[in-house]
Design an enzyme around this catalytic site. Sequence first.
Site, short mmCIF file in Angstrom:
data_model
loop_
_atom_site.label_atom_id
_atom_site.label_comp_id
_atom_site.label_asym_id
_atom_site.label_seq_id
_atom_site.Cartn_x
_atom_site.Cartn_y
_atom_site.Cartn_z
N GLY A 147 0.84 -1.19 0.00
CA GLY A 147 0.00 0.00 0.00
C GLY A 147 0.88 1.24 0.00
O GLY A 147 2.07 1.18 0.30
N GLY A 194 0.56 -5.19 0.40
CA GLY A 194 -0.62 -5.11 -0.46
C GLY A 194 -0.48 -5.89 -1.76
O GLY A 194 -1.47 -6.33 -2.35
N GLU A 238 5.46 -5.97 7.62
CA GLU A 238 4.76 -4.88 8.33
C GLU A 238 5.24 -4.61 9.75
O GLU A 238 5.12 -3.48 10.23
CB GLU A 238 3.25 -5.16 8.36
#
Length: 364
Positions: free
Chosen positions: A72, A120, A143
């Site tokens: 993302g 993502g 992440e």
Amino acid sequence: MNGSEQFIITEVRGRVGCITLNRPKALNALSLGMIRDISAALLAWREDPQVLAVAIRGTGKEGAFGSFCAGGDIRFFHQAALAGNPELEDFFTEEYALNHLIHTYPKPYIAFMDGICMGGGMGISQGASLRIVTERSKIAMPETGIGLFPDVGGGYFLSRCPGRLGEYLALTGLVLDGAHALAAGLADAVMDSGRLAGLWDSLGQTPYESGVAVERWCLNHVQKVPPKAHFPQADIDRVFALDNVKAVVQALEQAQGEWASETAQLLRKRSPLMLHVVLEQVRRARGMGLADELRMERDLVRRCFHLRPGAASETVEGIRALAVDKDHAPRWNPSCIEEVSDAQVVEFFVSPWPAHAHPLHSLR
């Protein structure tokens, strides 16, 4: 073709719906507009009898392929969180709905995971019926390094890796090559990157009688004897099955050998709070269906940005250190694994919405 400066190119070639992520300068990082464009194409093609299957690829700086999707758009997350921009909420709701659409898509969906495929990018490839990697693939859910958790269905697909590999990959954010992705169950086939362009061109020129035939055609181009790769599975299963993060790190720091010490050092750099949250996420996800797991992730991501709003958010701080100021010195809060309390972790798993008002309540 709608789209943010045509960051997404969609076309039907022959009987295959083709999606190209076309934002190479940002490693095809997903914006809200891109998520909307992919979703719109998939919904239209789902009902179109002319389209038998869907294929998705990225573009690199040299042209087609070379990079799939780095995740993302984290700079947008940072700006939106500090500005209180409501599009941040829309981003995650619509992204997770897209992830669900791909996992449940009734037609073959073929993902060419060449180059970087992280975060993502994994969300728009792991639900594919055929996941193709190459010798250039770099696969990861990194992440915890930005104070976030492996979202986009990460809890669902990582928890289904062999043994305790899911916990290991989720906590460390380790980057895998194509062969290791195959061994982890995060890819189905390996292909030489030099054959990608020819296969893509042939998708529009070959007469297929069914979606299965499209998949079969792609499988004709993959390596018949894929490279073998191994994890230290026995060590991973022993250590990452322990009760909590503190026990995991303690076991690694007391063990002999390079793997244990490198893994311990890696975990000491990650967000201590999110390591605890992620271990709980993966373990809960193992017993959940996809829709429920994505609803849990939607709760978690809301907590990441709003439990401590603005600059105090662990995620905002993690993104600042990595992508904004680039000092690579995040000020994690709590600052070490031993200081995280059970109460701090439990808060993340309390949904901020009643079931009927959950942003993803309609997913089945």
